[in-house]
Design a protein around this motif. Sequence first.
Motif, PDB file in Angstrom:
ATOM      1  N   ALA A  78      50.212  -4.547  30.542  1.00 18.61           N
ATOM      2  CA  ALA A  78      50.670  -4.317  29.168  1.00 18.61           C
ATOM      3  C   ALA A  78      49.652  -4.833  28.151  1.00 18.61           C
ATOM      4  O   ALA A  78      49.419  -4.192  27.117  1.00 18.61           O
ATOM      5  CB  ALA A  78      52.022  -4.991  28.950  1.00 18.61           C
ATOM      6  N   GLU A  79      49.021  -5.975  28.433  1.00 21.30           N
ATOM      7  CA  GLU A  79      48.010  -6.520  27.528  1.00 21.30           C
ATOM      8  C   GLU A  79      46.790  -5.606  27.447  1.00 21.30           C
ATOM      9  O   GLU A  79      46.261  -5.359  26.354  1.00 21.30           O
ATOM     10  CB  GLU A  79      47.547  -7.896  28.000  1.00 21.30           C
ATOM     11  N   VAL A  80      46.363  -5.111  28.585  1.00 19.00           N
ATOM     12  CA  VAL A  80      45.191  -4.240  28.614  1.00 19.00           C
ATOM     13  C   VAL A  80      45.473  -2.960  27.838  1.00 19.00           C
ATOM     14  O   VAL A  80      44.663  -2.522  27.024  1.00 19.00           O
ATOM     15  CB  VAL A  80      44.775  -3.929  30.076  1.00 19.00           C
ATOM     16  N   ALA A  81      46.632  -2.370  28.064  1.00 24.37           N
ATOM     17  CA  ALA A  81      46.994  -1.136  27.354  1.00 24.37           C
ATOM     18  C   ALA A  81      47.038  -1.381  25.844  1.00 24.37           C
ATOM     19  O   ALA A  81      46.531  -0.563  25.066  1.00 24.37           O
ATOM     20  CB  ALA A  81      48.343  -0.620  27.851  1.00 24.37           C
ATOM     21  N   ALA A  82      47.608  -2.497  25.440  1.00 26.54           N
ATOM     22  CA  ALA A  82      47.692  -2.807  24.005  1.00 26.54           C
ATOM     23  C   ALA A  82      46.307  -3.047  23.413  1.00 26.54           C
ATOM     24  O   ALA A  82      46.010  -2.566  22.320  1.00 26.54           O
ATOM     25  CB  ALA A  82      48.585  -4.023  23.788  1.00 26.54           C
ATOM     26  N   ASP A  83      45.469  -3.774  24.127  1.00 31.70           N
ATOM     27  CA  ASP A  83      44.123  -4.057  23.631  1.00 31.70           C
ATOM     28  C   ASP A  83      43.287  -2.797  23.486  1.00 31.70           C
ATOM     29  O   ASP A  83      42.460  -2.684  22.595  1.00 31.70           O
ATOM     30  CB  ASP A  83      43.398  -5.047  24.550  1.00 31.70           C
ATOM     31  N   LEU A  84      43.489  -1.832  24.387  1.00 30.79           N
ATOM     32  CA  LEU A  84      42.733  -0.587  24.344  1.00 30.79           C
ATOM     33  C   LEU A  84      43.379   0.460  23.439  1.00 30.79           C
ATOM     34  O   LEU A  84      42.797   1.518  23.207  1.00 30.79           O
ATOM     35  CB  LEU A  84      42.589  -0.004  25.748  1.00 30.79           C
ATOM     36  N   ASN A  85      44.596   0.177  22.992  1.00 27.16           N
ATOM     37  CA  ASN A  85      45.349   1.112  22.163  1.00 27.16           C
ATOM     38  C   ASN A  85      45.548   2.443  22.893  1.00 27.16           C
ATOM     39  O   ASN A  85      45.365   3.513  22.330  1.00 27.16           O
ATOM     40  CB  ASN A  85      44.659   1.329  20.809  1.00 27.16           C
ATOM     41  N   LEU A  86      45.896   2.322  24.187  1.00 24.31           N
ATOM     42  CA  LEU A  86      46.155   3.494  25.020  1.00 24.31           C
ATOM     43  C   LEU A  86      47.571   3.418  25.564  1.00 24.31           C
ATOM     44  O   LEU A  86      48.104   2.322  25.762  1.00 24.31           O
ATOM     45  CB  LEU A  86      45.194   3.530  26.212  1.00 24.31           C
ATOM     46  N   PRO A  87      48.191   4.554  25.855  1.00 22.04           N
ATOM     47  CA  PRO A  87      49.504   4.532  26.506  1.00 22.04           C
ATOM     48  C   PRO A  87      49.404   3.846  27.866  1.00 22.04           C
ATOM     49  O   PRO A  87      48.367   3.923  28.539  1.00 22.04           O
ATOM     50  CB  PRO A  87      49.858   6.008  26.665  1.00 22.04           C
ATOM     51  N   VAL A  88      50.470   3.194  28.279  1.00 20.20           N
ATOM     52  CA  VAL A  88      50.482   2.494  29.564  1.00 20.20           C
ATOM     53  C   VAL A  88      50.210   3.466  30.708  1.00 20.20           C
ATOM     54  O   VAL A  88      49.487   3.136  31.652  1.00 20.20           O
ATOM     55  CB  VAL A  88      51.820   1.742  29.768  1.00 20.20           C
ATOM     56  N   SER A  89      50.745   4.667  30.638  1.00 16.75           N
ATOM     57  CA  SER A  89      50.542   5.634  31.714  1.00 16.75           C
ATOM     58  C   SER A  89      49.064   5.980  31.880  1.00 16.75           C
ATOM     59  O   SER A  89      48.562   6.087  33.003  1.00 16.75           O
ATOM     60  CB  SER A  89      51.358   6.900  31.465  1.00 16.75           C
ATOM     61  N   VAL A  90      48.349   6.126  30.790  1.00 14.82           N
ATOM     62  CA  VAL A  90      46.917   6.419  30.837  1.00 14.82           C
ATOM     63  C   VAL A  90      46.167   5.201  31.368  1.00 14.82           C
ATOM     64  O   VAL A  90      45.271   5.318  32.211  1.00 14.82           O
ATOM     65  CB  VAL A  90      46.392   6.816  29.443  1.00 14.82           C
TER      66      VAL A  90
END
Length: 134
Positions: A78-90
């Motif tokens: 979840a942190e990585v997805a938020a930091d990259l501003n990408l959907p969790v699925s991607v």
Amino acid sequence: MTSYWDEDEEDDGADSMVRPYTITSGRTAPERDEFTLITLLTSVQEPVDAYGAPIRPGRLQPEHRMILGRCRTPAAVAEVAADLNLPVSVTKILLGDLVEQGLLTARAPISVARAAGGADRGLLAAVREGLRRL
């Protein structure tokens, strides 16, 4: 070509946004099913194969490189997805690519507590009681 990070906040981004299927090469689901929102990820410092030979990573996209940089210290999905501003699925699809190449390790967070000797139940009970008093 622009990306998520170049997007104007007032623009709806329909013409300037890189679509998730472009980032994932058309894949819509991760090949690996092991990732949860709290799975801990860590970059492998010097990846080697089963014989000890250095692993030469395949061609990495900018998002792959950003993930490896972010995961130099353990981070949750979840942190990585938020930091990259990408959907969790991607993000999960990209994480699967890196794990498959041996560049990233993924582990359940409970293994960290076990490696440290397990959670102190007395401390956890004291924290729970303190929170109840609030």
